[in-house]
Design a protein around this motif. Structure first.
Motif, PDB file in Angstrom:
ATOM      1  N   MET A   1     -10.066  39.741  85.555  1.00 47.27           N
ATOM      2  CA  MET A   1     -10.597  38.502  84.982  1.00 47.27           C
ATOM      3  C   MET A   1     -12.013  38.301  85.522  1.00 47.27           C
ATOM      4  N   PRO A   2     -12.954  37.942  84.648  1.00 45.47           N
ATOM      5  CA  PRO A   2     -14.299  37.664  85.149  1.00 45.47           C
ATOM      6  C   PRO A   2     -14.250  36.481  86.117  1.00 45.47           C
ATOM      7  N   THR A   3     -15.140  36.481  87.083  1.00 43.91           N
ATOM      8  CA  THR A   3     -15.210  35.331  87.974  1.00 43.91           C
ATOM      9  C   THR A   3     -15.852  34.168  87.223  1.00 43.91           C
ATOM     10  N   ARG A   4     -15.712  33.005  87.766  1.00 42.03           N
ATOM     11  CA  ARG A   4     -16.326  31.827  87.165  1.00 42.03           C
ATOM     12  C   ARG A   4     -17.851  31.992  87.170  1.00 42.03           C
ATOM     13  N   VAL A  30     -11.990  19.835  81.161  1.00 39.56           N
ATOM     14  CA  VAL A  30     -10.799  19.308  80.484  1.00 39.56           C
ATOM     15  C   VAL A  30      -9.671  20.338  80.529  1.00 39.56           C
ATOM     16  N   MET A  31     -10.011  21.589  80.299  1.00 40.16           N
ATOM     17  CA  MET A  31      -8.998  22.662  80.340  1.00 40.16           C
ATOM     18  C   MET A  31      -8.442  22.856  81.752  1.00 40.16           C
ATOM     19  N   VAL A  42      -5.247  27.628  86.384  1.00 43.25           N
ATOM     20  CA  VAL A  42      -6.425  26.774  86.241  1.00 43.25           C
ATOM     21  C   VAL A  42      -7.676  27.602  85.956  1.00 43.25           C
ATOM     22  N   GLU A  43      -7.834  28.724  86.638  1.00 42.17           N
ATOM     23  CA  GLU A  43      -9.017  29.560  86.429  1.00 42.17           C
ATOM     24  C   GLU A  43      -9.064  30.114  85.012  1.00 42.17           C
ATOM     25  N   ARG A  44      -7.946  30.624  84.533  1.00 40.82           N
ATOM     26  CA  ARG A  44      -7.883  31.219  83.198  1.00 40.82           C
ATOM     27  C   ARG A  44      -8.165  30.158  82.127  1.00 40.82           C
ATOM     28  N   LEU A  98      -2.201  28.282  76.204  1.00 39.74           N
ATOM     29  CA  LEU A  98      -3.650  28.470  76.339  1.00 39.74           C
ATOM     30  C   LEU A  98      -4.332  28.319  74.985  1.00 39.74           C
ATOM     31  N   ASP A  99      -3.788  28.955  73.962  1.00 35.50           N
ATOM     32  CA  ASP A  99      -4.353  28.858  72.606  1.00 35.50           C
ATOM     33  C   ASP A  99      -4.390  27.406  72.133  1.00 35.50           C
ATOM     34  N   LYS A 100      -3.272  26.734  72.297  1.00 32.50           N
ATOM     35  CA  LYS A 100      -3.140  25.357  71.804  1.00 32.50           C
ATOM     36  C   LYS A 100      -4.017  24.397  72.602  1.00 32.50           C
TER      37      LYS A 100
END
Length: 193
Positions: A1-4, A30-31, A42-44, A98-100
């Motif tokens: 996963m890319p870092t923030r 918000v996500m 939370v990161e994803r 995640l999609d929703k």
């Protein structure tokens, strides 16, 4: 996963518009809040919010193909899929939370920010019923697709429960907590973006 940090750098490289960067940051916040409340990654979730429009400024006619390809090349199929599905008219199925959540966070976050920006107190005292009233005014923030807002909230409520008002209250709260960073501090105060 890319870092923030990697994701932020990509967003800045591809997105010259401060306005769109602020939108991406708001959707990220918000996500992240939603994921934390639901016990999700939370990161994803945050990365999906941050990167969902990363290619829009530079390649609007290709959006979201460039960011989807970038993520796919890095083995991030779920992030790529969520971003490819953040507009219902693209016809991509919604397979997971995640999609929703991304669909339910994108347009409405921008709309809530627009509601705040026309108020002297910005997010201070902004209530869900005011947002819902503004949604009925098709001339206000006309670029916000009301169908996408309604469909996103419907899917989110179906997935995790709650009401439109509760989800709007949560979004308003997130934006309020980060109001200085997002340019939503009350008129006449210093704002750092």
């Amino acid at each position: 996963m890319p870092t923030r940090d990697e994701a932020w750098q990509l967003l800045c490289d591809w997105t010259p518009s401060d306005r769109l960067r602020i939108h991406a940051r708001a959707v990220e916040l918000v996500m992240r809040d939603f994921a934390a409340r639901q016990g999700e990654d939370v990161e994803r979730f945050g990365l999906a919010g941050l990167l969902h429009d990363a290619d829009y400024d530079s390649w609007p006619e290709e959006h979201p193909k460039r960011i989807v390809a970038w993520l796919t090349e890095r083995g991030e199929a779920d992030l790529a899929h969520a971003i490819s599905a953040h507009y219902t008219r693209w016809g991509v199925p919604y397979g997971n939370l995640l999609d929703k959540a991304l669909l339910a966070s994108d347009e409405i976050t921008g709309f809530v920010m627009a509601c705040a920006l026309v108020r002297p107190g910005r997010t201070e005292g902004l209530e869900p019923r005011s947002v819902k009233k503004k949604l009925k005014d098709k001339a206000f923030a006309a670029g916000v697709d009301r169908f996408e807002v309604a469909e996103g909230l419907r899917m989110l409520i179906e997935a995790v429960g709650g009401t439109e008002e509760e989800h709007l209250e949560r979004i308003i709260g997130v934006l309020h907590r980060h109001r200085e960073e997002l340019g939503l501090a009350p008129a006449g105060t210093d704002q750092g973006v």
